[in-house]
Motif scaffolding. Structure first.
Motif, PDB file in Angstrom:
ATOM      1  N   ALA A  87       0.851  -1.137   0.016  1.00 50.67           N
ATOM      2  CA  ALA A  87       0.378   0.032  -0.194  1.00 50.67           C
ATOM      3  C   ALA A  87       0.905   0.883  -0.166  1.00 50.67           C
ATOM      4  O   ALA A  87       1.236   1.064   0.491  1.00 50.67           O
ATOM      5  CB  ALA A  87      -1.120  -0.242   0.994  1.00 50.67           C
ATOM      6  N   LYS A  89       0.828   4.389  -0.238  1.00 50.18           N
ATOM      7  CA  LYS A  89       0.127   5.983   0.843  1.00 50.18           C
ATOM      8  C   LYS A  89       0.711   4.966   1.943  1.00 50.18           C
ATOM      9  O   LYS A  89       1.079   6.248   2.568  1.00 50.18           O
ATOM     10  CB  LYS A  89      -1.902   5.496   0.619  1.00 50.18           C
ATOM     11  CG  LYS A  89      -2.383   4.579   2.084  1.00 50.18           C
ATOM     12  CD  LYS A  89      -3.681   5.139   1.875  1.00 50.18           C
ATOM     13  CE  LYS A  89      -3.865   4.293   3.664  1.00 50.18           C
ATOM     14  NZ  LYS A  89      -5.426   3.898   3.263  1.00 50.18           N
ATOM     15  N   HIS A 229     -14.155  -6.756  -2.583  1.00 49.65           N
ATOM     16  CA  HIS A 229     -12.660  -6.037  -2.054  1.00 49.65           C
ATOM     17  C   HIS A 229     -13.483  -5.397  -0.503  1.00 49.65           C
ATOM     18  O   HIS A 229     -14.716  -4.792  -0.577  1.00 49.65           O
ATOM     19  CB  HIS A 229     -12.064  -4.746  -2.929  1.00 49.65           C
ATOM     20  CG  HIS A 229     -10.584  -4.474  -1.800  1.00 49.65           C
ATOM     21  ND1 HIS A 229     -11.060  -3.014  -1.187  1.00 49.65           N
ATOM     22  CD2 HIS A 229      -9.579  -4.943  -2.462  1.00 49.65           C
ATOM     23  CE1 HIS A 229      -9.976  -2.508  -0.843  1.00 49.65           C
ATOM     24  NE2 HIS A 229      -9.011  -3.122  -1.325  1.00 49.65           N
ATOM     25  N   HIS A 231     -11.360  -3.289   3.169  1.00 48.08           N
ATOM     26  CA  HIS A 231     -10.387  -2.971   4.512  1.00 48.08           C
ATOM     27  C   HIS A 231     -11.343  -2.521   5.427  1.00 48.08           C
ATOM     28  O   HIS A 231     -11.489  -1.111   5.676  1.00 48.08           O
ATOM     29  CB  HIS A 231      -9.740  -2.089   3.369  1.00 48.08           C
ATOM     30  CG  HIS A 231      -8.109  -0.667   4.158  1.00 48.08           C
ATOM     31  ND1 HIS A 231      -7.374  -1.717   4.064  1.00 48.08           N
ATOM     32  CD2 HIS A 231      -8.853  -0.034   4.998  1.00 48.08           C
ATOM     33  CE1 HIS A 231      -6.207  -1.212   5.071  1.00 48.08           C
ATOM     34  NE2 HIS A 231      -7.628   0.371   5.238  1.00 48.08           N
ATOM     35  N   GLN A 235      -3.502  -0.475  11.707  1.00 52.84           N
ATOM     36  CA  GLN A 235      -3.158  -1.188  12.475  1.00 52.84           C
ATOM     37  C   GLN A 235      -4.623  -2.026  13.966  1.00 52.84           C
ATOM     38  O   GLN A 235      -4.623  -1.414  15.133  1.00 52.84           O
ATOM     39  CB  GLN A 235      -2.905   0.577  13.639  1.00 52.84           C
ATOM     40  CG  GLN A 235      -2.023   0.337  14.924  1.00 52.84           C
ATOM     41  CD  GLN A 235      -0.819  -0.855  14.426  1.00 52.84           C
ATOM     42  OE1 GLN A 235      -0.718  -0.618  13.633  1.00 52.84           O
ATOM     43  NE2 GLN A 235      -0.695  -0.387  16.397  1.00 52.84           N
ATOM     44  N   GLY A 270      -5.566  -4.296   3.952  1.00 54.58           N
ATOM     45  CA  GLY A 270      -4.492  -3.842   4.446  1.00 54.58           C
ATOM     46  C   GLY A 270      -4.842  -4.044   5.914  1.00 54.58           C
ATOM     47  O   GLY A 270      -6.438  -4.592   6.393  1.00 54.58           O
ATOM     48  N   ARG A 316       1.457  -0.572   6.242  1.00 54.14           N
ATOM     49  CA  ARG A 316       2.645  -0.215   7.091  1.00 54.14           C
ATOM     50  C   ARG A 316       3.118  -0.943   8.077  1.00 54.14           C
ATOM     51  O   ARG A 316       3.708  -1.187   8.280  1.00 54.14           O
ATOM     52  CB  ARG A 316       1.480   0.159   8.479  1.00 54.14           C
ATOM     53  CG  ARG A 316       1.820   0.412  10.242  1.00 54.14           C
ATOM     54  CD  ARG A 316       0.642   0.558  11.238  1.00 54.14           C
ATOM     55  NE  ARG A 316      -0.600   0.744  10.766  1.00 54.14           N
ATOM     56  CZ  ARG A 316      -0.596   2.258  10.947  1.00 54.14           C
ATOM     57  NH1 ARG A 316      -0.425   3.190  11.746  1.00 54.14           N
ATOM     58  NH2 ARG A 316      -1.990   2.865  11.036  1.00 54.14           N
TER      59      ARG A 316
END
Ligand SMILES: *Cc1c(COP(=O)(O)O)cnc(C)c1O
Length: 456
Positions: A87, A89, A229, A231, A235, A270, A316
């Motif tokens: 990812a 970003k 999809h 997400h 975290q 993610g 992350r």
């Protein structure tokens, strides 16, 4: 607990020693090459941080290239039967795009700007996925132009935009996934929980919107529907949210598969968490892969449908632990009975996560050792905002003083990429370290850069 109450932590003192400091380097929050040299100075990539600071100034984001490579490889291997999209970003630069590509990862972008970085290194289009809740016609056109492999469609308006664009791309049948809001409230901060009903992303599952979107794409045949999809947020340390999301997606998918539709892929997004403090216990990638594989296989057996190819989009968890920010202490204020404020030469402009998400970070005295007792301290920045906190609560030696070098680990993700210019503070550089060498991969912004944007 109310904010203020929790923040009023009384000053405490703990005994410490350089050995205790060294121990903390193995707590899972530092990049793999972090070590302490014979003087107790933190080294990353074989270089003392004092040297990095001297050469490149502070604040500076240090990027442990070896750590990043290893983590790309580890995800590639753990999820060998998945498509793994890094990812972008979390932190996208030419260097991270190239390294991810070389490790065999695919790339997740969500704007034309991020796509431009992929293009700049010739990242193969068929290994790029573009998501985003409000892609413009220009962004979709840029994606089709570059031959992006997957577009994650987020709304009916976007379906219209794609349809209207098709005459410009004769013979192109875009391969799409539909983003579904599965109604799972991930166990993370509200601003980064993205799959409950009350947020902006995707087609809602419970309202029937998601099923209607699938129906429309299948019926008009203009787009090749590869799958669904989801997400659920960022975290996230456990696996329950991912399991719940997978089950709900698979149930929706099964309705259409039973009618004869082929939805060969399932993208679980993610959001895998990392350790920001020694108490955090993230799920290891190998365990995560096993759990997702098993849950999906089981659920498909129950539903009596084929098992789709799975995809994930970790940002992350790949780049977060690779980054350490170095700061120089400028002032120290002991507020008797309240706490110690240690002000550094950066702040919310280079790490907005503490102010934005109440994120937890750790800090370490990096350029020298100290035998002074540890004292609960707050690391704050130089911005004109009382919320300008980098590390809310951690222990620093009581003799921390002006000129000391501090290191904050876990800043590889969502720090440089969320950096801004509040108070006209230029953004710090990103310096890659590996095998005793430093290399600037993103240069320090200058005040001239800032002035140049101002047209008078
Ligand atoms: C932000 C985002 C990711 C990456 O999230 P991490 O928490 O960095 O793993 C993946 N997919 C989508 C759609 C996202 O919005």
């Amino acid at each position: 607990m109310p904010h203020d109450q929790r923040n009023a932590v009384p000053a405490q003192e703990f005994p410490t020693s350089p050995a205790a400091d060294l121990l903390s380097l193995s707590s899972g929050i530092w990049p793999t090459t972090a070590a302490a040299d014979e003087n107790g100075t933190l080294t990353i990539g074989g270089i003392p941080v004092t040297e990095i600071a001297e050469r490149h100034g502070t604040p500076v984001y240090v990027f442990d290239e070896t750590d990043f490579r290893k983590r790309c490889d580890r995800f590639r291997k753990a999820f060998e039967d998945f498509d793994v999209y890094y990812a972008g970003k979390a932190f996208l630069s030419r260097t991270t795009a190239r390294l991810a590509e070389a490790a065999g990862l695919s790339l997740d972008v969500c704007t034309e700007g991020e796509l431009a970085f992929a293009e700049a290194v010739g990242f193969p289009g068929d290994r790029i996925l573009m998501h985003g809740n409000n892609k413009s016609t220009e962004e979709l056109a840029a994606a089709l132009d570059y031959g992006v492999g997957r577009i994650v469609v987020d709304s009916f308006a976007e379906l219209d935009r794609l349809r209207d664009l098709l005459p410009r791309f004769p013979g192109v049948r875009p391969q799409v996934l539909l983003r579904v809001t599965v109604g799972v409230h991930a166990d993370t901060h509200d601003y980064i929980a993205t799959a409950h009903e009350d947020q902006k992303f995707g087609f809602s599952l419970v309202s029937g919107e998601a099923a209607a979107a699938v129906r429309r794409v299948l019926d008009d045949g203009l787009l090749e529907l590869r799958g669904l999809h989801s997400h659920i947020g960022s975290q996230i340390l456990g696996t329950a949210g991912f399991e719940a999301a997978a089950k709900r997606l698979l149930e929706l998918r099964a309705q259409f598969v039973r009618e004869g539709a082929q939805l060969p892929e399932l993208d679980l997004g993610g959001g895998f968490g990392i350790a920001y403090s020694p108490e955090d216990e993230p799920t290891e990638p190998e365990d995560m892969a096993d759990i997702l594989r098993t849950v999906v296989a089981k659920e498909c057996a129950v539903l009596g449908v084929d098992v789709p190819r799975l995809a994930i989009e970790p940002g992350r968890a790949i780049v977060g632990p690779s980054g350490v920010t170095l700061y120089t202490v400028g002032t120290v204020k002991h507020r008797e009975g309240i706490r110690t404020f240690v002000a550094v030469d950066g702040g919310m402009s280079d790490n907005v996560r503490t102010a934005l998400y109440d994120a937890t970070y750790s800090v370490r005295l990096a350029g020298r050792t100290s035998d002074a007792p540890l004292r609960l301290s707050r690391v704050v920045g130089k911005h004109c905002d009382a919320g300008d906190v980098v590390v809310r609560d951690d222990h620093l030696p009581a003799d921390v003083r002006v000129g000391d070098l501090l290191a904050v680990p876990g800043t590889g993700a969502y720090c440089r990429s969320l950096a801004h210019n509040y108070n006209q503070v230029p953004r710090p550089p990103v310096v890659a370290v590996a095998d005793g060498e430093t290399r600037v991969i993103v240069r320090r912004e200058t005040i001239d850069d800032l002035l140049r944007l101002d047209m008078g």
